[in-house]
Design a protein around this motif. Structure first.
Motif, mmCIF file in Angstrom:
data_model
loop_
_atom_site.group_PDB
_atom_site.id
_atom_site.type_symbol
_atom_site.label_atom_id
_atom_site.label_comp_id
_atom_site.label_asym_id
_atom_site.label_seq_id
_atom_site.Cartn_x
_atom_site.Cartn_y
_atom_site.Cartn_z
ATOM 1 N N UNK A 111 -0.346 69.841 17.798
ATOM 2 C CA UNK A 111 -0.537 71.007 17.510
ATOM 3 C C UNK A 111 -2.141 71.651 18.060
ATOM 4 N N UNK A 112 -2.284 72.772 18.128
ATOM 5 C CA UNK A 112 -3.487 73.549 18.631
ATOM 6 C C UNK A 112 -4.566 72.913 17.423
ATOM 7 N N UNK A 113 -5.883 72.855 17.958
ATOM 8 C CA UNK A 113 -6.962 72.283 16.928
ATOM 9 C C UNK A 113 -7.025 73.285 15.667
ATOM 10 N N UNK A 114 -6.752 74.738 15.681
ATOM 11 C CA UNK A 114 -6.943 75.234 14.619
ATOM 12 C C UNK A 114 -5.926 75.098 13.333
ATOM 13 N N UNK A 115 -4.890 74.399 13.828
ATOM 14 C CA UNK A 115 -4.051 74.135 12.814
ATOM 15 C C UNK A 115 -4.126 72.666 12.297
ATOM 16 N N UNK A 116 -4.626 72.552 10.982
ATOM 17 C CA UNK A 116 -5.280 71.512 10.298
ATOM 18 C C UNK A 116 -4.021 70.945 9.860
ATOM 19 N N UNK A 117 -4.300 69.665 8.939
ATOM 20 C CA UNK A 117 -3.084 69.110 8.118
ATOM 21 C C UNK A 117 -2.678 70.007 7.009
ATOM 22 N N UNK A 118 -3.643 71.007 6.829
ATOM 23 C CA UNK A 118 -2.901 71.991 5.717
ATOM 24 C C UNK A 118 -1.636 72.679 6.181
ATOM 25 N N UNK A 119 -1.467 72.709 7.532
ATOM 26 C CA UNK A 119 -0.502 73.728 8.056
ATOM 27 C C UNK A 119 0.823 72.706 8.115
ATOM 28 N N UNK A 120 0.770 71.728 8.072
ATOM 29 C CA UNK A 120 1.985 70.530 7.963
ATOM 30 C C UNK A 120 2.329 69.778 6.529
ATOM 31 N N UNK A 121 1.523 70.222 5.468
ATOM 32 C CA UNK A 121 1.601 69.823 4.123
ATOM 33 C C UNK A 121 3.100 69.917 3.595
ATOM 34 N N UNK A 122 3.468 68.673 3.258
ATOM 35 C CA UNK A 122 5.141 69.012 2.824
ATOM 36 C C UNK A 122 5.999 68.579 3.904
ATOM 37 N N UNK A 123 5.604 68.849 5.206
ATOM 38 C CA UNK A 123 6.609 68.575 6.215
ATOM 39 C C UNK A 123 7.283 67.270 6.379
ATOM 40 N N UNK A 124 6.283 66.203 6.242
ATOM 41 C CA UNK A 124 6.920 64.769 6.179
ATOM 42 C C UNK A 124 7.811 64.500 5.286
ATOM 43 N N UNK A 125 8.243 65.433 4.360
ATOM 44 C CA UNK A 125 9.408 65.200 3.277
ATOM 45 C C UNK A 125 10.799 65.568 3.943
ATOM 46 N N UNK A 126 10.698 66.220 5.094
ATOM 47 C CA UNK A 126 11.930 66.749 5.686
ATOM 48 C C UNK A 126 12.284 65.693 6.861
#
Length: 226
Positions: free
Chosen positions: A37-52
Motif C-alpha cells: 500500500x502507498x505510505x498514506x494508507x496506514x494499519x488503520x486502513x486494513x483493520x479487520x481485513x486479516x479475518x477474511x
C-alpha cells in the motif's frame, strides 16, 4: 462524465512479463504476490481485513495500456478462433483496462508500509492497484450459475524437468511457481509449434521450455540478466 482514479498500492509479483502469467487467479497456487500500500494508507486502513480468507483486488492492466481495445476479442478458451464481445470476456484489452482478481490473503505485514501477501496471483510485476475489498462467500459465491463458454478449469500440461541442463539450484517454492505457471500452457491459443523454444521471465530467472502435445519440457533455467 469522467472520473480520476488514484492508485492505492503496487504489486510485487514473480511474473516479470505478460507471457506466462496465469490467465485466471487461483490457477497457480504457488504464485505469491506482495501488494504494498502507498505510505498514506496506514494499519488503520486494513483493520479487520486479516479475518477474511480472500480479497478482491481491482487493478489496472498497465502492461497493455498502449494497445487500445476492441469490441470483439478472441478468448484463449475458444482456441483463439472464435470472437466474443469484450464484456463477455476477461480480456485485458478493455475500454478502461480495469482488472479484478480474487486472491487468497495469506498474511498482512505492517512497518513503514502495509503489505498484503496473497497467493494464487495472476498479476504482472508493478501492477497498479486501485481498490481492495474483502470477499464474502454467502453473497458472492454462486457455483450453480451459468458460466457461458467457460466450462471448467483448463487442462494442464504435464511437466518434465530436463534437470541435467539446469545449472541453478531452485527452492521447492520456486520450482512450484515455474512448473504450475507453465502447466497452464502460456502459448497463444492458436499456436502449436512443437519445435519452438519459449522463454519466460519469472521470479529472478529466464526459463526456456518446449511444448509437445500435452507435455512441457523445461530445458533451462538461468538467472535473468537485467
Amino acid at each position: 462524465m469522467s472520473y480520476t482514479i488514484e492508485t492505492i498500492a503496487c504489486v510485487h509479483s514473480p511474473y516479470k512479463q505478460k507471457f506466462g502469467i496465469a490467465r485466471q487467479p487461483g490457477l497457480v497456487p504457488a504464485a505469491e504476490v506482495c501488494i504494498e500500500l502507498n505510505p498514506e494508507f496506514t494499519t488503520d486502513s486494513v483493520r479487520g481485513l486479516e479475518d477474511f480468507g480472500y480479497i478482491w483486488v481491482s487493478f489496472i492492466f498497465h502492461g497493455v495500456l498502449g494497445e487500445g481495445w476492441s469490441p470483439l476479442v478472441r478468448p484463449p478458451r475458444l482456441g483463439g478462433k472464435q470472437k466474443m464481445g469484450v464484456f463477455a470476456t476477461r480480456s485485458p484489452h478493455r475500454p478502461n483496462h480495469l482488472g479484478l482478481s480474487l486472491l487468497k490473503l495469506e498474511r498482512i505485514e505492517t512497518g513503514k508500509t502495509v503489505k498484503l501477501y496473497c497467493s494464487g496471483a495472476d498479476l504482472l510485476d508493478g501492477t497498479p492497484v486501485v481498490d481492495i475489498k474483502p470477499y464474502i462467500p454467502f453473497v458472492e459465491a454462486k457455483p450453480e450459475t451459468a458460466s457461458g463458454f467457460v466450462t471448467g478449469k483448463p487442462q494442464e500440461l504435464n511437466i518434465v524437468w530436463q534437470s541435467e541442463s539446469i545449472p541453478v539450484k531452485l527452492s521447492a517454492k520456486e520450482r512450484d511457481v515455474i512448473a504450475q505457471s507453465i502447466a497452464q500452457d502460456p502459448r497463444p491459443a492458436y499456436q502449436n509449434i512443437p519445435e519452438r523454444i519459449y522463454v519466460m521471465n519469472i521470479l529472478d530467472y529466464e526459463v526456456k521450455f518446449r511444448i509437445q502435445e500435452q507435455t512441457a519440457t523445461i530445458m533451462d533455467v538461468a538467472l535473468h540478466q537485467a
